[in-house]
Design an enzyme around this catalytic site. Structure first.
Site, short mmCIF file in Angstrom:
data_model
loop_
_atom_site.label_atom_id
_atom_site.label_comp_id
_atom_site.label_asym_id
_atom_site.label_seq_id
_atom_site.Cartn_x
_atom_site.Cartn_y
_atom_site.Cartn_z
N HIS A 126 0.85 -1.18 0.00
CA HIS A 126 0.00 0.00 0.00
C HIS A 126 0.90 1.24 0.00
O HIS A 126 2.03 1.21 0.50
CB HIS A 126 -0.87 0.04 1.26
CG HIS A 126 -2.02 -0.93 1.24
ND1 HIS A 126 -2.90 -1.03 0.19
CD2 HIS A 126 -2.45 -1.82 2.18
CE1 HIS A 126 -3.82 -1.95 0.47
NE2 HIS A 126 -3.57 -2.44 1.67
N CYS A 168 0.15 2.72 -4.64
CA CYS A 168 -0.49 3.98 -4.98
C CYS A 168 0.43 5.15 -4.61
O CYS A 168 1.24 5.06 -3.70
CB CYS A 168 -1.81 4.13 -4.25
SG CYS A 168 -3.16 3.22 -5.00
#
Length: 291
Positions: A126, A168
């Site tokens: 993440h 991301c």
């Protein structure tokens, strides 16, 4: 007595002082060939070391306070297979906490890489605006390479250090023309800041452009890592690295598009990988015979 005739001169040969110009031309050509050979060596990183080098995979599926990254193990396994085929010494780490992750990188930097061509680090996790997440919390992305900069790792000086980041980099979606359909989710979380260090012989390839989400399928893995593995598997023996990575970007940009019709703002979105290169020479991966 009549003057003697002039000393005969060989046909098609001209003289400059006592050195035939044809010989001078041969010497110039020889020097040029040597210079060209040296120039070619200077344009490419040295790949004559005994080993290709270390490849570290930092794979994060589970987190203390975040959602599970389903599909990442497919990325991990694909990357492990292709990097092994490229003759890297591959080490895989799953779900490390921050302190464990930093120790892995520091220990790696302290090793002797004298007989290696390069270093490769791949991270799947993440992330958000310039941060990545370990199992137990965030860290600045530059932590990945700061242990290998400058004199921090002397045995990698002048050698390519390659980092690939699947995460991301923000919450912005990239709208685009529909080209295909995949079932996807995203890797987006809260924002932090950092400064990217500028250093020679470093390349960082991000899965998405700054500020944008990066897509991953729970069944098929992430767009970026899957495209990277396909291009590496197909072309690592013949393509220069930046040429190959351009093909990765093209594959992600043209062949993938989100398919989330139940969430309109996430549907039919695109993704553009981003390359930050401080490389100073061309990177090739010639097959190491007997390795």
């Amino acid at each position: 007595m009549d003057d003697l005739p002039p000393e005969p001169t060989p046909d098609n040969e001209f003289y400059d002082g006592n050195i035939p110009l044809i010989a001078q031309t041969d010497q110039i050509a020889s020097r040029q060939r040597s210079q060209n050979a040296r120039a070619l060596q200077e344009e490419e990183y040295d790949t004559n070391h005994l080993r290709r080098g270390m490849a570290i995979i930092l794979n994060h599926e589970n987190f203390e306070l975040m959602s599970k990254r389903e599909g990442t193990n497919r990325d991990r396994d694909a990357a492990t297979a292709v990097l092994n085929s490229m003759q890297f010494d591959v080490r895989v780490y799953n779900d490390l906490g921050r302190d464990e992750l930093f120790c892995v990188l520091l220990d790696l930097a302290s090793e002797d890489h004298s007989d290696c061509d390069c270093l490769l680090v791949m991270v799947m996790t993440h992330g958000d605006d310039d941060v990545l997440y370990a199992y137990d919390g965030p860290y600045s992305v530059d932590k990945l390479w700061e242990s290998f900069m400058g004199n921090a790792c002397t045995t990698l000086l002048g050698k390519p250090k390659l980092f690939f980041v699947q995460a991301c980099r923000g919450s912005t979606f990239d709208k685009g023309v529909k080209l295909g359909c995949r079932d996807l989710d995203s890797d987006h979380f809260s924002s932090h800041k950092y400064v990217i260090p500028t250093t020679a012989d470093l390349l960082v390839m991000y899965s998405s452009y700054k500020g944008h989400v990066s897509w991953r399928s729970p069944r098929g893995g992430s767009w970026f890592i899957q495209a990277l593995c396909v291009e590496l598997e197909t072309n690592w023996k013949r393509m220069e690295l930046l040429q190959l990575l351009t093909a990765v970007s093209r594959r992600v940009a043209y062949d993938y598009q989100s398919n989330v019709p139940s969430k309109g703002r996430m549907d039919a979105m695109k993704q553009m990988p981003s390359i930050v290169s401080m490389l100073t020479k061309l990177v090739y991966f010639p097959l190491k015979l007997g390795a």
